[in-house]
Design an enzyme around this catalytic site. Structure first.
Site, PDB file in Angstrom:
ATOM      1  N   THR A  47       0.863  -1.180   0.000  1.00 26.44           N
ATOM      2  CA  THR A  47       0.000   0.000   0.000  1.00 26.44           C
ATOM      3  C   THR A  47       0.895   1.223   0.000  1.00 26.44           C
ATOM      4  OG1 THR A  47      -1.485  -1.234   1.412  1.00 26.44           O
ATOM      5  CG2 THR A  47      -1.941   1.101   1.160  1.00 26.44           C
ATOM      6  N   LYS A 120     -10.090  -0.104   6.283  1.00 27.12           N
ATOM      7  CA  LYS A 120     -10.398  -1.122   5.275  1.00 27.12           C
ATOM      8  C   LYS A 120     -11.327  -2.209   5.794  1.00 27.12           C
ATOM      9  CE  LYS A 120      -6.231  -0.708   2.443  1.00 27.12           C
ATOM     10  NZ  LYS A 120      -5.197  -1.458   1.734  1.00 27.12           N
ATOM     11  N   LYS A 282      -0.456  -0.624  -7.713  1.00 24.93           N
ATOM     12  CA  LYS A 282      -1.414  -0.159  -6.717  1.00 24.93           C
ATOM     13  C   LYS A 282      -1.833  -1.305  -5.804  1.00 24.93           C
ATOM     14  CE  LYS A 282      -1.569   3.943  -8.623  1.00 24.93           C
ATOM     15  NZ  LYS A 282      -0.158   4.205  -8.782  1.00 24.93           N
ATOM     16  N   ASP A 283      -2.316  -0.927  -4.643  1.00 23.48           N
ATOM     17  CA  ASP A 283      -2.719  -1.875  -3.618  1.00 23.48           C
ATOM     18  C   ASP A 283      -3.841  -2.780  -4.111  1.00 23.48           C
ATOM     19  OD1 ASP A 283      -2.724  -3.022  -1.104  1.00 23.48           O
ATOM     20  OD2 ASP A 283      -4.071  -1.545  -0.244  1.00 23.48           O
ATOM     21  N   LYS A 284      -3.888  -3.995  -3.567  1.00 21.78           N
ATOM     22  CA  LYS A 284      -4.957  -4.920  -3.952  1.00 21.78           C
ATOM     23  C   LYS A 284      -6.245  -4.605  -3.210  1.00 21.78           C
ATOM     24  CE  LYS A 284      -6.462  -9.717  -3.964  1.00 21.78           C
ATOM     25  NZ  LYS A 284      -6.137 -11.141  -3.757  1.00 21.78           N
TER      26      LYS A 284
END
Length: 675
Positions: A47, A120, A282-284
């Protein structure tokens, strides 16, 4: 400004109903993708607001680990089967994971009292929009495609059967001895024949077509354009002169990392992943929006041999054209990501070219008072946060990546092998546990590899290397692991040193520039002198990542660097490694980052499953803004900010909440409020 010690409180991150729904979506997606393309490889991504340090960027876009297709499919199925476990047992396993203090993250810059919140809870609570080198924020807001007279019709993409496409591809790429392919026209009309002619020529450049009657039936015959004259200017037959060679588009994706998405696209389009380029991964577990470029047309060179003259000559055949229209057509079958904002340009994208990323983050079920939240957000906007490397940099298991990096720098290859392969406590998939146990018992790479059905993990790659080169050549065996993955370990060690040294620097001197600190003049680091110290603030101060091409502070922290490396059996004055790849040149990094475009809002809500803002896709699909109660059971903090590359958004959030962001602490909290 005062510094504050870190509390031992931790950030909440429970499992929600959204996770269950999302797991089902992923399974459905995989079934859909497999039916068309086979499986795409799984990969975890940090991230980060852009990418790793520049030294990590060189080979990233080509680092696709080659595997047999059947092996990939088996790997994916095994990974999926272990992905969702009991949250309590996972929390128990994570007792062996890292905390922030383990990697030198111990200080805060603000004086407000911390409060709790859930990061999240839903992946849609974390949205990333890429900021290009021109300062423009990427948004998906247009599904239309650039049109010219030479674009094929929509029917072009569906008129040919899969069998026809396979035969045409083999003809186009000279994979068999056939000189032509005959396609029967089932519904014989002039319009239908025209569409088939267009489909063959547009999807398989280099092939020509003609119509023939055979036994009372109409056939479209595809064949290679004859002679050197037809091949002399292949672009004339395949690509408009006014178009750039690259199709740029915006990739909107949900709960999928960048390379996963590119692998899926490449399989749908039947091209190699390395023809795609991008500015950052990019972050998953997020919704992310970024620009991608794909090479739209490209000559593939084949050497052919004339049987009569026995001399070799060069023949040019073209790969499939990747048009905006063809990419847009994929939106009908893609799940969890969409493509749009198409344009043609004459250049690809390059890693690291972005200015940064803009984040929209929701922290749910916050406990802070309005005053606490105001103080925290004002501090983030005016002062910023310590630019620590986040927990993602150091791995999640009981063997941190920096330990392996340290062993590489020490040239201790037996230790490197042992750290990667030995049994370890904590969160591990069953087949990895069996593999490690077999390795500890036999030290036989073949036997251990048999216990490991997922061969493309680091452990599998190292074992294959040991099998190939033998136990006495660990260096070559380790070299089988992709370069970018190998460098990850030593960069993790650099980050570990940097985090610890920055904490010491802030503890010793606080949040002001002092004589002996470093600052950048252009790209060159210089020491701040006594007479100039009033011209600088803490926002000007940089600290070095250790290497042979950096200088160190002239105060106590310079000595602390040396002491830390000596304790690790390393010489700060000799950071060159006998293997060039592992020689560290070093770099400089600002110790405090002040985010830009900081905004925030506190909202009330009752249902933890409802979204608290609209995404780009919601807006395109005309979904209304969520209606929120004025006096809900829970409160959430919606925050927006922009960060430069190589900066961790989780560290900005940590500064607001004053909480440990490690998975170890996130997973061990009581989440009964959700049940």
């Amino acid at each position: 400004m005062e510094t504050v010690e870190m509390n031992s409180v931790s950030l909440k991150r429970p499992h929600s109903e959204d996770d269950v729904t999302n797991a089902d979506e992923i399974k459905r997606q995989k079934i859909s993708e497999e039916s068309e393309t086979g499986n795409d490889s799984g990969q975890s991504v940090e991230t980060v607001t852009g990418q790793p340090d520049k030294s990590l960027l060189e080979d990233t876009k080509n680092e696709i680990i080659p595997n047999e297709e059947s092996e990939e499919q088996e790997d994916e199925e095994l990974e999926d089967s272990d992905e969702d476990g009991d949250p309590e047992s996972f929390a128990d396993m994570m007792k062996h994971g890292l905390t922030e203090s383990d990697v030198g993250i111990t200080k805060f810059v603000s004086s407000h009292k911390g409060f709790s919140g859930i990061l999240k809870e839903r992946y849609s609570d974390f949205v990333v929009h890429e900021i290009g080198k021109d300062g423009r924020v990427s948004h998906l807001d247009d599904f239309s495609v650039p049109v010219d007279d030479e674009d094929p019709s929509e029917e072009t993409f569906t008129v040919l059967s899969d069998e026809d496409k396979q035969r045409l591809e083999e003809l186009q790429l000279l994979k068999n001895k056939e000189t032509s392919v005959a396609i029967e026209v089932i519904e014989d009309t002039k319009e239908k024949r025209t569409v088939i002619h267009q489909a063959v020529k547009s999807l398989f450049p280099g092939l020509e077509t003609k119509t023939e009657d055979r036994d009372g039936k109409k056939y479209i015959i595809a064949y290679h354009a004859a002679g050197k004259k037809a091949l002399a200017n292949p672009r004339k037959h395949s690509w408009p002169k006014s178009r750039g060679s690259y199709c740029h588009f915006v990739l909107y994706k949900e709960n999928k990392d960048t390379m996963d998405a590119i692998n899926v696209l490449s399989k749908f389009l039947r091209v190699k992943p390395n023809i795609f380029s991008y500015m950052g991964t990019k972050d998953k577990r997020a919704i992310t929006v970024q620009e991608i470029a794909v090479l739209s047309w490209n000559p593939i060179f084949f050497l052919t041999e004339h049987s009569e003259q026995l001399q070799r000559r060069l023949t040019t055949v073209f790969a499939h054209l990747i048009t905006a229209q063809r990419l847009a057509h994929l939106n009908k079958c893609l799940m969890n990501f969409k493509l749009g904002n198409f344009s043609y340009k004459n250049h690809p994208l390059k890693l690291g070219e972005l200015q940064g990323n803009h984040f929209t983050v929701v922290l749910r079920n916050i406990t802070g008072t309005d005053d606490q939240i105001e103080q925290a957000m004002h501090s983030l906007r005016e002062i910023g946060f310590i630019n620590y490397y986040g927990m993602q940099r150091f791995g999640t298991t009981a063997v941190p990546t920096y330990q392996i990096g340290r062993a590489i720098l020490q040239n201790n290859w037996n230790e490197v092998m042992d750290l990667i392969l030995k049994p370890r406590p904590g969160a591990e998939k069953g087949y990895l546990v069996k593999c490690r146990e077999e390795w500890a018992k036999t030290k036989d790479p073949a036997a251990a590899l048999k216990k490991l059905p997922v061969k493309r993990c680091v452990e599998g790659q190292l074992l294959r290397g040991l099998l190939k080169y033998g136990m006495k050549n660990i260096i070559s065996a380790f070299g089988i692991i992709p370069r970018n993955n190998r460098l990850m370990y030593i960069h993790s060690y650099q980050s570990y040193v940097w985090n610890n040294m920055v904490s010491k620097r802030i503890e010793e001197y606080g949040l002001r520039a002092v004589p002996g600190d470093l600052t950048l003049k252009g790209a060159t680091a210089v020491h701040i002198e006594e007479g100039d110290v009033d011209n600088y603030t803490i926002h000007d101060v940089v600290m070095p990542l250790p290497g042979f091409d950096v200088i160190y502070p002239k105060h106590k922290i310079g000595e602390a660097y040396k002491e830390m490396l000596v304790a690790d059996n390393l010489d700060i004055n000799n950071m060159r490694h006998k293997i060039r790849d592992y020689s560290l040149s070093g770099a400089y990094r600002k110790i405090i980052i002040r985010p830009q475009n900081v905004n925030w809002e506190v909202v009330a809500y009752d249902d933890p499953r409802i979204p608290l803002f609209t995404t780009d896709l919601d807006k395109l699909e005309g979904k209304p803004l969520p209606v929120l109660p004025t006096d809900g059971k829970f409160r959430a903090l919606k925050m927006e900010f922009s960060l430069p590359p190589s900066t961790y958004a989780t560290m900005a959030i940590r500064e607001v909440l004053k909480m440990d962001t490690s998975i170890k602490n996130q997973t061990q909290l009581n989440t009964t409020w959700l049940r």
